[in-house]
Write an enzyme that holds these catalytic residues in place. Structure first.
Site, PDB file in Angstrom:
ATOM      1  N   ASP A 212       0.851  -1.202   0.000  1.00  0.00           N
ATOM      2  CA  ASP A 212       0.000   0.000   0.000  1.00  0.00           C
ATOM      3  C   ASP A 212       0.882   1.246   0.000  1.00  0.00           C
ATOM      4  OD1 ASP A 212      -2.134  -1.720   0.247  1.00  0.00           O
ATOM      5  OD2 ASP A 212      -2.159  -1.580   2.436  1.00  0.00           O
TER       6      ASP A 212
HETATM    7  N1  URA Z   1      -1.087  -5.997   3.971  1.00  0.00           N
HETATM    8  C1  URA Z   1      -1.606  -4.753   3.956  1.00  0.00           C
HETATM    9  O1  URA Z   1      -2.640  -4.495   4.548  1.00  0.00           O
HETATM   10  N2  URA Z   1      -0.949  -3.812   3.264  1.00  0.00           N
HETATM   11  C2  URA Z   1       0.216  -4.028   2.617  1.00  0.00           C
HETATM   12  O2  URA Z   1       0.777  -3.105   2.021  1.00  0.00           O
HETATM   13  C3  URA Z   1       0.739  -5.324   2.655  1.00  0.00           C
HETATM   14  C4  URA Z   1       0.076  -6.292   3.336  1.00  0.00           C
END
Ligand code: URA
Length: 243
Positions: free
Chosen positions: A106
């Site tokens: 993310d």
């Molecule tokens: N899980 C998440 O919620 N976000 C990420 O970026 C990676 C794994």
């Protein structure tokens, strides 16, 4: 062993079209071992080749494997919309040779991100069938309790997922931190698992993929390095996370 003409070599390394690469060579901007090379007809051995363009030294790589310590506020998408893309952190050559992130973090998640232009490697690393474990350190809004850890290990039901999803491993680190190991990479998986367990993830960092630890790479946020054969071997089984 493989031989290519210099314009083709530069093209494969992401320096532009063959025509553009020939124009760089004709202009005397490319040298090998200190000698300007203007010949675009004679094939050159690529194995171990180093060349200089505009005074910058490059090593020929048939494929590139990169580890980035992803900073917050960069998107892994190829067409980023709200933040700059992670590819903007790397030299432009890598975009031209189609380097891509292996899976996605993310925009606000930090830590270890692999990038490559090797499709088979990207597939192996990101397919859940290959069971490559990923270790995340999550900062939580509410305190980390033993009940939370047990629930994440047992499995939580996420909206749109037919079966509960469970962590491979999960450990309390301190009052507001836990480490969680996942083999899948579902959308927002850690954050959604924590929300389903009635907590909230306020920050997330990926610290390890397979046996490759971000801490061993010595990369500050925003820094990257090539992965050599020894380090690539850490991304293949057997995995020994937390053993
Ligand atoms: N899980 C998440 O919620 N976000 C990420 O970026 C990676 C794994």
């Amino acid at each position: 062993m493989s031989k290519l003409t210099l314009d083709r070599i530069l093209h494969t390394q992401g320096f532009g079209t063959r025509k553009w690469c020939r124009s760089l060579i004709n202009a005397g901007d490319v040298s090998i071992a200190g000698q300007v090379v203007t010949d675009t007809n004679t094939p050159i051995e690529t194995d171990g080749l180093q060349f200089t363009i505009f005074d910058e030294l490059w090593t020929y790589r048939a494929q590139v494997y990169i580890a980035l310590n992803k900073p917050a506020n960069f998107e892994c998408s190829r067409k980023p919309s709200h933040h700059p893309g992670v590819l903007s952190i790397l030299p432009d050559q890598f975009t031209l040779r189609d380097v891509q992130p292996v899976g996605r973090l993310d925009h606000d998640t930090t830590g270890l991100l692999l990038m490559s232009d090797d499709g088979a490697f990207i597939h192996t690393q990101s397919s859940p069938k290959h069971h490559v474990p990923k270790v995340y350190v999550a900062t939580t809004y509410a305190p980390v309790t033993e009940a939370l850890i047990e629930l994440l290990l047992k499995g939580v039901k996420l909206h749109d997922e037919p079966a509960p999803l469970a962590a491979e491993r999960c450990e309390r680190l301190d009052e507001h931190h836990l480490s969680i190991v996942l083999e899948q990479g579902k959308y927002h998986q850690v954050k959604r698992m924590l929300a389903a367990a009635e907590n909230h993830c306020t920050a997330l960092n990926r610290s390890q993929i397979g046996n490759l630890k971000l801490a061993d790479l010595g990369l500050a946020p925003g820094e990257w390095c090539y992965l050599d054969a020894d380090r690539l071997a850490l991304l293949a089984p057997p995995f020994s996370i937390g053993d």
